[in-house]
Write an enzyme that holds these catalytic residues in place. Structure first.
Site, PDB file in Angstrom:
ATOM      1  N   ASP A  32       6.750   0.881  -1.080  1.00  0.00           N
ATOM      2  CA  ASP A  32       6.946   1.853  -2.164  1.00  0.00           C
ATOM      3  C   ASP A  32       6.180   3.126  -1.862  1.00  0.00           C
ATOM      4  O   ASP A  32       4.943   3.128  -1.837  1.00  0.00           O
ATOM      5  CB  ASP A  32       6.456   1.261  -3.490  1.00  0.00           C
TER       6      ASP A  32
ATOM      7  N   GLY B  73       6.029  -7.857  -6.111  1.00  0.00           N
ATOM      8  CA  GLY B  73       4.704  -7.420  -5.709  1.00  0.00           C
ATOM      9  C   GLY B  73       3.636  -8.351  -6.240  1.00  0.00           C
ATOM     10  O   GLY B  73       3.148  -9.239  -5.545  1.00  0.00           O
TER      11      GLY B  73
ATOM     12  N   MET C 175       5.168   6.814  -3.033  1.00  0.00           N
ATOM     13  CA  MET C 175       5.062   7.616  -4.256  1.00  0.00           C
ATOM     14  C   MET C 175       4.273   8.883  -3.970  1.00  0.00           C
ATOM     15  O   MET C 175       3.331   8.873  -3.183  1.00  0.00           O
ATOM     16  CB  MET C 175       4.364   6.810  -5.357  1.00  0.00           C
TER      17      MET C 175
ATOM     18  N   HIS D  45       8.915  -4.663   1.622  1.00  0.00           N
ATOM     19  CA  HIS D  45       9.255  -3.503   0.803  1.00  0.00           C
ATOM     20  C   HIS D  45       8.053  -2.566   0.731  1.00  0.00           C
ATOM     21  O   HIS D  45       6.925  -2.995   0.448  1.00  0.00           O
ATOM     22  CB  HIS D  45       9.633  -3.977  -0.604  1.00  0.00           C
TER      23      HIS D  45
ATOM     24  N   SER E 118       6.516  -6.623  -2.005  1.00  0.00           N
ATOM     25  CA  SER E 118       6.125  -5.219  -2.022  1.00  0.00           C
ATOM     26  C   SER E 118       4.650  -5.089  -1.694  1.00  0.00           C
ATOM     27  O   SER E 118       3.789  -5.615  -2.418  1.00  0.00           O
ATOM     28  CB  SER E 118       6.379  -4.602  -3.402  1.00  0.00           C
TER      29      SER E 118
ATOM     30  N   GLY F 182       6.405   3.954 -10.648  1.00  0.00           N
ATOM     31  CA  GLY F 182       5.097   4.595 -10.553  1.00  0.00           C
ATOM     32  C   GLY F 182       3.937   3.644 -10.414  1.00  0.00           C
ATOM     33  O   GLY F 182       2.935   3.995  -9.806  1.00  0.00           O
ATOM     34  N   PHE F 183       4.065   2.444 -10.945  1.00  0.00           N
ATOM     35  CA  PHE F 183       2.955   1.495 -10.910  1.00  0.00           C
ATOM     36  C   PHE F 183       3.479   0.080 -10.747  1.00  0.00           C
ATOM     37  O   PHE F 183       4.559  -0.261 -11.247  1.00  0.00           O
ATOM     38  CB  PHE F 183       2.122   1.570 -12.196  1.00  0.00           C
ATOM     39  N   GLY F 184       2.688  -0.761 -10.081  1.00  0.00           N
ATOM     40  CA  GLY F 184       3.006  -2.175  -9.987  1.00  0.00           C
ATOM     41  C   GLY F 184       2.510  -2.915 -11.209  1.00  0.00           C
ATOM     42  O   GLY F 184       1.767  -2.384 -12.042  1.00  0.00           O
ATOM     43  N   GLY F 185       2.930  -4.172 -11.321  1.00  0.00           N
ATOM     44  CA  GLY F 185       2.412  -5.039 -12.367  1.00  0.00           C
ATOM     45  C   GLY F 185       2.997  -4.828 -13.749  1.00  0.00           C
ATOM     46  O   GLY F 185       2.448  -5.342 -14.729  1.00  0.00           O
TER      47      GLY F 185
ATOM     48  N   HIS G 116      11.234   2.573   0.059  1.00  0.00           N
ATOM     49  CA  HIS G 116      11.726   3.084  -1.218  1.00  0.00           C
ATOM     50  C   HIS G 116      10.990   4.389  -1.515  1.00  0.00           C
ATOM     51  O   HIS G 116       9.801   4.390  -1.843  1.00  0.00           O
ATOM     52  CB  HIS G 116      11.458   2.026  -2.298  1.00  0.00           C
TER      53      HIS G 116
ATOM     54  N   ASP H 177      13.953  -4.141  -8.401  1.00  0.00           N
ATOM     55  CA  ASP H 177      12.573  -3.722  -8.155  1.00  0.00           C
ATOM     56  C   ASP H 177      11.847  -3.520  -9.478  1.00  0.00           C
ATOM     57  O   ASP H 177      12.118  -2.562 -10.200  1.00  0.00           O
ATOM     58  CB  ASP H 177      12.570  -2.424  -7.340  1.00  0.00           C
ATOM     59  N   GLY H 178      10.936  -4.454  -9.782  1.00  0.00           N
ATOM     60  CA  GLY H 178      10.093  -4.298 -10.965  1.00  0.00           C
ATOM     61  C   GLY H 178      10.067  -5.517 -11.843  1.00  0.00           C
ATOM     62  O   GLY H 178      11.097  -5.927 -12.378  1.00  0.00           O
ATOM     63  N   GLY H 179       8.896  -6.129 -11.970  1.00  0.00           N
ATOM     64  CA  GLY H 179       8.746  -7.254 -12.880  1.00  0.00           C
ATOM     65  C   GLY H 179       9.435  -8.528 -12.445  1.00  0.00           C
ATOM     66  O   GLY H 179       9.700  -9.409 -13.270  1.00  0.00           O
TER      67      GLY H 179
ATOM     68  N   MET I 142      10.013   7.210  -3.686  1.00  0.00           N
ATOM     69  CA  MET I 142       9.879   7.751  -5.038  1.00  0.00           C
ATOM     70  C   MET I 142       9.187   9.101  -4.907  1.00  0.00           C
ATOM     71  O   MET I 142       8.060   9.307  -5.356  1.00  0.00           O
ATOM     72  CB  MET I 142       9.094   6.777  -5.921  1.00  0.00           C
TER      73      MET I 142
ATOM     74  N   MET J 298      15.856  -0.025 -10.609  1.00  0.00           N
ATOM     75  CA  MET J 298      14.497  -0.121 -11.149  1.00  0.00           C
ATOM     76  C   MET J 298      14.543  -0.899 -12.464  1.00  0.00           C
ATOM     77  O   MET J 298      15.251  -0.498 -13.399  1.00  0.00           O
ATOM     78  CB  MET J 298      13.910   1.266 -11.391  1.00  0.00           C
TER      79      MET J 298
END
Length: 221
Positions: free
Chosen positions: A36, A196, A38, A34, A9, A143-146, A67, A174-176, A69, A138
Site C-alpha cells: 500500500d 493486513g 500512500m 500487497h 498487506s 489511508g490506514f490499516g486496522g 496499490h 482491500d480493507g477489514g 493511493m 476498497m
C-alpha cells in the site's frame, strides 16, 4: 470465478523486520504480497516509495501487488514498475485520465488495476473493463490499516462481478478482511483478499491465519 488468492498487506508488518516478515508470509502460503503506497495527499498517511518495493522484491518471488493511493500517479508508474511491481493499481478518483494510466501500466509490462473507494459509484468503471487485469474494491476508507469492514460494499462487489460479464479480471478486496468477512467477500465475487492486521496482528502463526481466511472464502464461493 477465479481462484481465491490471499495477499498479505505489509502495511501491517513490522517495519523494522520487513525482509523477515515478507519471507515469513511467503513461506506461510501467501499468493501475492500487497504493498500500500500512500502519499499524505490523496490519503491522510505516508507509507512507501519505489525503493521499499525494490527491497521487498529481494525477499520473495511471489507477485508484488502495488496499490497506489497517490495523486497524481502517472509520474511514478515507471519507477514502481522498474522497482519490481508485478501489478500496479491506480485509483479511479486520483486523476482525470484513468484509461491512459492503465495503458501506461500495461505498456510497462505489468498487470493493470483500477481501485475504487467506498463512496465512488461503479459507473466509473464501465469504460475501462477491457483495460484492467484487476479491480480493487476498497472496503474501508483508504489511508490506514486496522479499520472495520464496510458492509455496504458487498453489493458493490457483486455488481462489479456481474458487470465484468465473464472477463478474466480479478476482484481484489482491500480493507477489514478477516476470517469472519472473507466468506461474504468471496460469495459476492471477490477472489483476491488483501489482509493486513488479520495476518500480521497478534504475533506469529501466519500460516494458520492465511489458511483461516482462505478456508472461509473457499467455503463460501
Amino acid at each position: 470465478m477465479p481462484d481465491i488468492l490471499i495477499a498479505p498487506s505489509i502495511l501491517a508488518a513490522d517495519f523494522a523486520r520487513f525482509g523477515d516478515e515478507v519471507r515469513a508470509v511467503d513461506q506461510a502460503g501467501a499468493d501475492w504480497i500487497h504493498i500500500d503506497v500512500m502519499d499524505g495527499h490523496f490519503v491522510p498517511n505516508i507509507t512507501f516509495g519505489p525503493e521499499v518495493v525494490r527491497a521487498v522484491r529481494r525477499h520473495t518471488s511471489k507477485p508484488l501487488d502495488v496499490h497506489l493511493m497517490i495523486m497524481p500517479a502517472d509520474p511514478y508508474l515507471e519507477a514502481f514498475a522498474e522497482a519490481g511491481a508485478d501489478a500496479i493499481s491506480v485509483h479511479v478518483e486520483a486523476g482525470p485520465h484513468l484509461h491512459r494510466s492503465l495503458q501506461t501500466i500495461r505498456k510497462l509490462g505489468k498487470r493493470a488495476g483500477a481501485a475504487i473507494n467506498p463512496a465512488t459509484p461503479i459507473e466509473h468503471l464501465v469504460n475501462i473493463l477491457d483495460d484492467v487485469d484487476e479491480i480493487l474494491v476498497m472496503t474501508v476508507n483508504p489511508g490506514f490499516g486496522g479499520q472495520s469492514f464496510i458492509q455496504s460494499q458487498l453489493p458493490k462487489i457483486a455488481q462489479i462481478r456481474a458487470m465484468l460479464a465473464g472477463r478474466t479480471v480479478d476482484i481484489v478486496i482491500d480493507g477489514g478482511v478477516t476470517p469472519e468477512t472473507a466468506g461474504a467477500c468471496a460469495a459476492a465475487g471477490g477472489n483476491v483478499l488483501v489482509a493486513g492486521s488479520a495476518v500480521f496482528g497478534g504475533g506469529t502463526g501466519y500460516a494458520d491465519k492465511i489458511a483461516a481466511i482462505r478456508n472461509a472464502a473457499e467455503a463460501a464461493k
